[in-house]
Design a protein around this motif. Structure first.
Motif, PDB file in Angstrom:
ATOM      1  N   GLY A  29     -11.702   6.559  -9.775  1.00 29.62           N
ATOM      2  CA  GLY A  29     -13.024   6.298  -9.413  1.00 29.62           C
ATOM      3  C   GLY A  29     -14.102   7.171  -9.251  1.00 29.62           C
ATOM      4  N   LEU A  30     -14.802   7.391  -8.129  1.00 33.78           N
ATOM      5  CA  LEU A  30     -15.913   8.465  -8.024  1.00 33.78           C
ATOM      6  C   LEU A  30     -15.066   9.824  -8.276  1.00 33.78           C
ATOM      7  CD1 LEU A  30     -18.872   8.599  -7.133  1.00 33.78           C
ATOM      8  CD2 LEU A  30     -18.100   8.884  -4.947  1.00 33.78           C
ATOM      9  N   LEU A  31     -14.142  10.189  -8.067  1.00 32.95           N
ATOM     10  CA  LEU A  31     -13.663  11.439  -8.394  1.00 32.95           C
ATOM     11  C   LEU A  31     -13.911  11.813  -9.928  1.00 32.95           C
ATOM     12  CD1 LEU A  31     -12.346  14.237  -7.754  1.00 32.95           C
ATOM     13  CD2 LEU A  31     -10.106  12.820  -8.173  1.00 32.95           C
ATOM     14  N   ALA A  32     -13.552  11.063 -10.722  1.00 37.07           N
ATOM     15  CA  ALA A  32     -13.949  10.946 -12.285  1.00 37.07           C
ATOM     16  C   ALA A  32     -15.422  11.086 -12.643  1.00 37.07           C
ATOM     17  CB  ALA A  32     -13.201  10.189 -13.017  1.00 37.07           C
ATOM     18  N   ARG A  33     -16.002   9.932 -11.810  1.00 34.72           N
ATOM     19  CA  ARG A  33     -17.423   9.922 -12.251  1.00 34.72           C
ATOM     20  C   ARG A  33     -18.558  11.185 -11.752  1.00 34.72           C
ATOM     21  NH1 ARG A  33     -16.065   4.541 -10.990  1.00 34.72           N
ATOM     22  NH2 ARG A  33     -17.115   4.866  -8.835  1.00 34.72           N
ATOM     23  N   GLU A  34     -17.789  11.980 -10.574  1.00 34.69           N
ATOM     24  CA  GLU A  34     -18.631  13.167 -10.233  1.00 34.69           C
ATOM     25  C   GLU A  34     -17.967  14.388 -10.996  1.00 34.69           C
ATOM     26  OE1 GLU A  34     -18.246  13.205  -5.942  1.00 34.69           O
ATOM     27  OE2 GLU A  34     -19.723  11.809  -5.778  1.00 34.69           O
ATOM     28  N   GLN A  35     -17.092  14.216 -11.941  1.00 33.19           N
ATOM     29  CA  GLN A  35     -16.250  15.457 -12.650  1.00 33.19           C
ATOM     30  C   GLN A  35     -17.340  15.730 -13.777  1.00 33.19           C
ATOM     31  OE1 GLN A  35     -14.389  16.629 -10.812  1.00 33.19           O
ATOM     32  NE2 GLN A  35     -13.736  18.525 -11.933  1.00 33.19           N
ATOM     33  N   GLY A  36     -18.554  15.736 -13.997  1.00 30.12           N
ATOM     34  CA  GLY A  36     -19.287  16.535 -15.018  1.00 30.12           C
ATOM     35  C   GLY A  36     -19.516  17.657 -14.922  1.00 30.12           C
ATOM     36  N   VAL A  37     -18.389  18.591 -14.782  1.00 26.08           N
ATOM     37  CA  VAL A  37     -18.422  19.795 -14.699  1.00 26.08           C
ATOM     38  C   VAL A  37     -18.067  20.606 -15.922  1.00 26.08           C
ATOM     39  CG1 VAL A  37     -18.426  19.740 -12.190  1.00 26.08           C
ATOM     40  CG2 VAL A  37     -16.415  20.050 -13.330  1.00 26.08           C
ATOM     41  N   CYS A  38     -18.325  21.920 -16.219  1.00 30.39           N
ATOM     42  CA  CYS A  38     -18.198  22.452 -17.451  1.00 30.39           C
ATOM     43  C   CYS A  38     -17.445  23.761 -17.024  1.00 30.39           C
ATOM     44  CB  CYS A  38     -19.546  22.795 -18.216  1.00 30.39           C
ATOM     45  SG  CYS A  38     -20.467  21.507 -18.560  1.00 30.39           S
ATOM     46  N   GLY A  39     -16.315  23.927 -17.967  1.00 33.24           N
ATOM     47  CA  GLY A  39     -15.456  25.170 -17.768  1.00 33.24           C
ATOM     48  C   GLY A  39     -15.212  25.776 -19.124  1.00 33.24           C
ATOM     49  N   CYS A  40     -14.513  26.551 -19.193  1.00 27.67           N
ATOM     50  CA  CYS A  40     -14.148  27.552 -20.370  1.00 27.67           C
ATOM     51  C   CYS A  40     -12.874  27.704 -20.401  1.00 27.67           C
ATOM     52  CB  CYS A  40     -15.144  28.895 -20.340  1.00 27.67           C
ATOM     53  SG  CYS A  40     -14.444  29.768 -21.918  1.00 27.67           S
ATOM     54  N   HIS A  41     -11.941  27.035 -21.510  1.00 30.11           N
ATOM     55  CA  HIS A  41     -10.559  27.207 -21.740  1.00 30.11           C
ATOM     56  C   HIS A  41     -10.013  28.280 -22.764  1.00 30.11           C
ATOM     57  CE1 HIS A  41     -10.950  22.931 -20.354  1.00 30.11           C
ATOM     58  NE2 HIS A  41     -11.074  23.697 -19.232  1.00 30.11           N
ATOM     59  N   VAL A  42      -9.324  29.213 -22.555  1.00 28.29           N
ATOM     60  CA  VAL A  42      -8.995  30.277 -23.373  1.00 28.29           C
ATOM     61  C   VAL A  42      -7.445  29.936 -23.802  1.00 28.29           C
ATOM     62  CG1 VAL A  42      -8.572  32.633 -23.848  1.00 28.29           C
ATOM     63  CG2 VAL A  42     -10.554  31.987 -22.543  1.00 28.29           C
ATOM     64  N   HIS A  43      -7.284  29.607 -25.162  1.00 27.93           N
ATOM     65  CA  HIS A  43      -5.967  29.586 -25.555  1.00 27.93           C
ATOM     66  C   HIS A  43      -5.363  30.729 -26.450  1.00 27.93           C
ATOM     67  CE1 HIS A  43      -5.452  25.133 -25.435  1.00 27.93           C
ATOM     68  NE2 HIS A  43      -6.711  25.189 -25.424  1.00 27.93           N
ATOM     69  N   VAL A  44      -4.135  31.090 -25.891  1.00 23.59           N
ATOM     70  CA  VAL A  44      -3.494  32.299 -26.694  1.00 23.59           C
ATOM     71  C   VAL A  44      -2.204  32.065 -27.273  1.00 23.59           C
ATOM     72  CG1 VAL A  44      -2.841  34.654 -26.486  1.00 23.59           C
ATOM     73  CG2 VAL A  44      -4.632  33.897 -24.986  1.00 23.59           C
ATOM     74  N   GLU A  45      -1.915  32.158 -28.270  1.00 25.35           N
ATOM     75  CA  GLU A  45      -0.690  31.845 -29.290  1.00 25.35           C
ATOM     76  C   GLU A  45       0.364  32.494 -28.447  1.00 25.35           C
ATOM     77  OE1 GLU A  45       1.418  32.753 -33.589  1.00 25.35           O
ATOM     78  OE2 GLU A  45      -0.504  33.907 -32.874  1.00 25.35           O
TER      79      GLU A  45
END
Length: 353
Positions: A108-124
């Motif tokens: 519900g609203l939890l998803a619709r309010e989740q327009g937030v931007c992160g940064c994800h770092v992948h390391v092998e």
């Protein structure tokens, strides 16, 4: 010490001329490689190629940001490196993909309010066991990485009082925030199975802990950060994460156990104050000025940073953050000076030849 490859995902926000989230993502990403849709229609995500050097990563992110900004401009949008919407309404329209629509239906609203931007770092990493070890070793350092990259103090036209309001918002999900201490891959699998059986996850990709074994790549993924204001800050973050993973795998042990309540307190301080006050050394429960805590992180990862030939990059980046400020400090200063947050956080289109 073996040097692993690495890469980055950056989530960015599309807004109108007035700074309100603009649901144009499908049109913006239509003709671009290495760019994807995200949960809301005002978000887009850059996926860097697999990289072996910081310079390579910097070049890819700079190029992708500029091309994406140009595509956004052609659709009447501005592209912001900002972790929460600076203006508008909390609820946003969901991207028309089956998985995202299911998230909206069930949360519900939890998803619709989740327009937030992160940064994800992948390391092998060589295998899931190594990813689990890296997760345990990195747990004490995640709050410091959050403080370093905080970039979301202003939400919908108000000063939240936090350096990273995004982190507070993301921890509302059922499997998010500080990761548990994991005894083995089987322990991880058992926890995921429990969540799936209980209905708190729809799949393993919904494990939103701040560090996790990737569900589809041979990597460990660090998800704690706000999207940084600049490419330089993203590369600094990715380099520190890479060095911390190298340090963890070189150690060979399962990682230190830390008191969960101390870790929680350290996160809270990092999210609220960012770089401007005391943090908490999770290993000792000792309050420390955040610059001192970042120096402890640097010393902890020093052999790996030297192996990467990245010591100057890290020292220069930390010095800039502590003197000029990170995104949270710059945003709050601009907001209270009634300066334009959009100009501060906007990524400019690729220059025309």
């Amino acid at each position: 010490m073996r040097i692993p490859s690495f890469g980055v995902e950056e989530e960015l926000l599309l807004v109108s001329a007035t700074g309100h989230p603009l649901p144009r993502s499908k049109a913006v990403v239509a003709d671009l490689p290495d760019v994807e849709l995200e949960l809301t229609r005002a978000m887009v995500e850059i996926n860097s190629p697999v990289c072996t050097t910081a310079a390579e990563l910097h070049g890819h992110l700079s190029d992708l940001r500029a091309k994406l900004a140009q595509a956004a401009a052609e659709e009447g949008a501005r592209l912001l490196a900002i972790a929460v919407p600076p203006r508008g309404e909390a609820a946003q329209s969901i991207t028309r993909k089956a998985r995202y629509e299911e998230l909206a239906l069930r949360w519900g609203l939890l998803a619709r309010e989740q327009g937030v931007c992160g940064c994800h770092v992948h390391v092998e990493v060589p295998d899931k066991q190594a990813a689990i070890r890296a997760s345990n070793h990195l747990r004490p350092w995640l709050p410091a990485l959050l403080a370093l990259t905080a970039n979301s103090p202003i939400y919908l036209g108000r000063d939240t009082g936090f350096a990273s309001w995004r982190w507070l918002m993301t921890t509302r999900w059922p499997c998010a925030g500080p990761p548990p201490y994991l005894e083995s891959p089987e322990h991880f699998d058992a926890l995921v199975s429990m969540h799936l059986a209980a209905g708190t996850l729809i799949d393993e990709r919904m494990v939103y802990w701040d560090i996790r074994p990737s569900s589809h790549l041979p990597t460990v993924e660090v998800r704690v950060s706000d999207v940084p204001l600049s490419v330089d800050e993203t590369v600094l973050l990715a380099t520190l994460v890479r060095a911390l993973v190298m340090t963890a795998l070189e150690d060979g042990g399962q990682g230190p156990t830390v008191e969960p309540e101390v870790l929680r307190a350290a996160y809270w301080l990092a999210a609220r104050d960012g770089l401007t006050a005391n943090g908490l050394d999770v290993r000792t429960a000792e309050p420390l000025p955040m610059p001192d805590l970042l120096q402890r992180l640097r010393q902890h990862a020093l052999p790996a940073l030297q192996e990467l030939d990245a010591l100057d990059l890290v020292d220069d980046g930390l010095q800039r953050a502590l003197t000029a400020g990170n995104g949270a400090i710059k945003q709050r200063t601009a907001f209270h000076a009634k300066a334009d947050l959009l100009t501060l956080t906007e990524i400019k289109p690729e220059p025309k030849n």
